[in-house]
Design a protein around this motif. Structure first.
Motif, mmCIF file in Angstrom:
data_model
loop_
_atom_site.group_PDB
_atom_site.id
_atom_site.type_symbol
_atom_site.label_atom_id
_atom_site.label_comp_id
_atom_site.label_asym_id
_atom_site.label_seq_id
_atom_site.Cartn_x
_atom_site.Cartn_y
_atom_site.Cartn_z
ATOM 1 N N SER A 155 88.184 -51.984 87.156
ATOM 2 C CA SER A 155 88.650 -50.771 86.616
ATOM 3 C C SER A 155 88.322 -49.442 87.164
ATOM 4 O O SER A 155 88.078 -48.697 86.341
ATOM 5 C CB SER A 155 88.596 -51.048 85.226
ATOM 6 O OG SER A 155 87.240 -51.140 84.839
ATOM 7 N N LEU A 156 88.033 -49.400 88.435
ATOM 8 C CA LEU A 156 87.268 -48.328 88.988
ATOM 9 C C LEU A 156 88.117 -47.067 88.858
ATOM 10 O O LEU A 156 87.653 -45.858 88.811
ATOM 11 C CB LEU A 156 86.891 -48.492 90.588
ATOM 12 C CG LEU A 156 85.982 -49.302 90.950
ATOM 13 C CD1 LEU A 156 85.690 -49.713 92.189
ATOM 14 C CD2 LEU A 156 84.497 -48.973 90.104
ATOM 15 N N VAL A 157 89.382 -47.027 88.395
ATOM 16 C CA VAL A 157 90.206 -45.979 88.435
ATOM 17 C C VAL A 157 89.661 -45.412 87.010
ATOM 18 O O VAL A 157 89.950 -44.277 87.078
ATOM 19 C CB VAL A 157 91.752 -46.503 88.305
ATOM 20 C CG1 VAL A 157 92.719 -45.244 88.123
ATOM 21 C CG2 VAL A 157 92.151 -46.960 89.733
ATOM 22 N N LEU A 158 89.685 -45.972 86.199
ATOM 23 C CA LEU A 158 89.073 -45.523 84.902
ATOM 24 C C LEU A 158 88.024 -44.803 85.028
ATOM 25 O O LEU A 158 87.711 -43.581 84.327
ATOM 26 C CB LEU A 158 88.761 -46.446 84.109
ATOM 27 C CG LEU A 158 88.460 -46.438 82.416
ATOM 28 C CD1 LEU A 158 89.545 -45.323 82.017
ATOM 29 C CD2 LEU A 158 88.181 -47.381 81.618
ATOM 30 N N ASP A 159 86.888 -45.213 85.987
ATOM 31 C CA ASP A 159 85.884 -43.978 86.431
ATOM 32 C C ASP A 159 86.354 -42.772 86.864
ATOM 33 O O ASP A 159 85.867 -41.678 86.638
ATOM 34 C CB ASP A 159 84.800 -45.028 87.495
ATOM 35 C CG ASP A 159 84.165 -45.970 86.904
ATOM 36 O OD1 ASP A 159 83.235 -45.953 86.375
ATOM 37 O OD2 ASP A 159 84.818 -47.399 87.005
ATOM 38 N N ASP A 160 87.325 -42.840 87.618
ATOM 39 C CA ASP A 160 87.857 -41.585 88.152
ATOM 40 C C ASP A 160 88.412 -40.811 87.229
ATOM 41 O O ASP A 160 88.126 -39.580 87.195
ATOM 42 C CB ASP A 160 89.157 -42.085 89.238
ATOM 43 C CG ASP A 160 88.585 -42.491 90.577
ATOM 44 O OD1 ASP A 160 87.340 -42.628 90.704
ATOM 45 O OD2 ASP A 160 89.360 -43.312 91.342
ATOM 46 N N VAL A 161 88.884 -41.317 86.185
ATOM 47 C CA VAL A 161 89.650 -40.427 84.955
ATOM 48 C C VAL A 161 88.429 -39.917 84.273
ATOM 49 O O VAL A 161 88.480 -38.720 83.906
ATOM 50 C CB VAL A 161 90.355 -41.367 84.179
ATOM 51 C CG1 VAL A 161 90.947 -40.707 82.943
ATOM 52 C CG2 VAL A 161 91.625 -41.771 84.795
ATOM 53 N N GLY B 50 87.180 -36.025 84.044
ATOM 54 C CA GLY B 50 87.216 -35.341 82.653
ATOM 55 C C GLY B 50 85.818 -34.379 82.382
ATOM 56 O O GLY B 50 85.499 -34.177 81.418
ATOM 57 N N GLY B 51 84.767 -34.614 83.531
ATOM 58 C CA GLY B 51 83.731 -33.849 83.294
ATOM 59 C C GLY B 51 82.441 -34.910 82.788
ATOM 60 O O GLY B 51 81.518 -34.503 82.688
ATOM 61 N N TYR B 52 82.670 -36.143 82.913
ATOM 62 C CA TYR B 52 81.446 -37.191 82.471
ATOM 63 C C TYR B 52 81.020 -37.835 83.629
ATOM 64 O O TYR B 52 81.680 -37.932 84.630
ATOM 65 C CB TYR B 52 82.225 -38.123 81.650
ATOM 66 C CG TYR B 52 82.883 -37.644 80.160
ATOM 67 C CD1 TYR B 52 82.053 -37.371 79.193
ATOM 68 C CD2 TYR B 52 84.315 -37.617 79.991
ATOM 69 C CE1 TYR B 52 82.764 -36.915 78.059
ATOM 70 C CE2 TYR B 52 84.773 -37.141 79.102
ATOM 71 C CZ TYR B 52 84.007 -36.616 77.764
ATOM 72 O OH TYR B 52 84.664 -36.397 76.850
ATOM 73 N N GLY B 53 79.832 -38.211 83.323
ATOM 74 C CA GLY B 53 79.095 -39.025 84.508
ATOM 75 C C GLY B 53 78.716 -40.151 84.096
ATOM 76 O O GLY B 53 78.416 -40.473 82.797
ATOM 77 N N ARG B 54 78.742 -41.163 84.952
ATOM 78 C CA ARG B 54 78.393 -42.462 84.673
ATOM 79 C C ARG B 54 77.245 -42.819 84.427
ATOM 80 O O ARG B 54 76.266 -42.413 85.170
ATOM 81 C CB ARG B 54 79.308 -43.536 85.813
ATOM 82 C CG ARG B 54 79.005 -44.870 85.678
ATOM 83 C CD ARG B 54 79.460 -46.052 86.610
ATOM 84 N NE ARG B 54 79.026 -47.130 86.539
ATOM 85 C CZ ARG B 54 79.970 -48.139 86.375
ATOM 86 N NH1 ARG B 54 81.294 -47.791 86.497
ATOM 87 N NH2 ARG B 54 79.642 -49.395 86.145
ATOM 88 N N THR B 55 77.110 -43.635 83.266
ATOM 89 C CA THR B 55 75.539 -43.816 83.018
ATOM 90 C C THR B 55 75.201 -45.445 83.448
ATOM 91 O O THR B 55 74.020 -45.698 83.342
ATOM 92 C CB THR B 55 75.019 -43.504 81.553
ATOM 93 O OG1 THR B 55 76.022 -44.668 80.718
ATOM 94 C CG2 THR B 55 75.541 -42.319 80.961
#
Length: 128
Positions: free
Chosen positions: A104-110, A114-119
């Motif tokens: 689901s890496l495409v969800l990471d792109d979204v 949206g301005g969020y950073g992966r934790t």
């Protein structure tokens, strides 16, 4: 095994790594959220409906492609700007936390758009 404490932690209590995702269990742990470590495969409990990074409970959004009830969602926090995926075995009993995080890496792109950073951290997503 480290000593048991009542304090919740956002890092793996075994190896100290960031979680790859939250995993919502089915069966005898129905509905409980556990953070999942991709390095040592440990899981540790964290209550639902609060940010797994900063602990804020009031400013969470859930991002998905399908519906708000999708099996894979991104829990995005407007307080700290971070997000972590929520992988739900309640909604899809065949789901696998680390593999479906990669799928689901495409969800990471979204979420990033949206301005969020992966934790979270998935070592299998590192460039070769």
């Amino acid at each position: 095994m480290p000593p048991k404490t009542d304090e919740e932690t956002t890092y793996c209590p075994i190896c100290g790594s960031h979680p790859v995702a939250s995993h919502i269990h089915s069966g005898d742990r129905q509905g409980m959220r556990y953070l999942h470590c991709a390095l040592c495969e440990s899981e540790w409990h964290m209550v639902r409906a609060k940010c797994s990074c900063c602990g804020d409970a009031g400013q969470l959004d859930y991002l998905s492609f399908d519906t708000p009830e999708a099996a894979i969602r991104a829990e995005a926090c407007n307080a700290c700007g971070g997000y972590l995926k929520v992988i739900s075995a309640e909604r899809d009993p065949d789901i696998e936390t680390v593999a479906d995080d990669l799928a689901s890496l495409v969800l990471d792109d979204v979420a990033v758009a949206g301005g969020y950073g992966r934790t979270g951290f998935n070592p299998f997503a590192l460039p070769g």
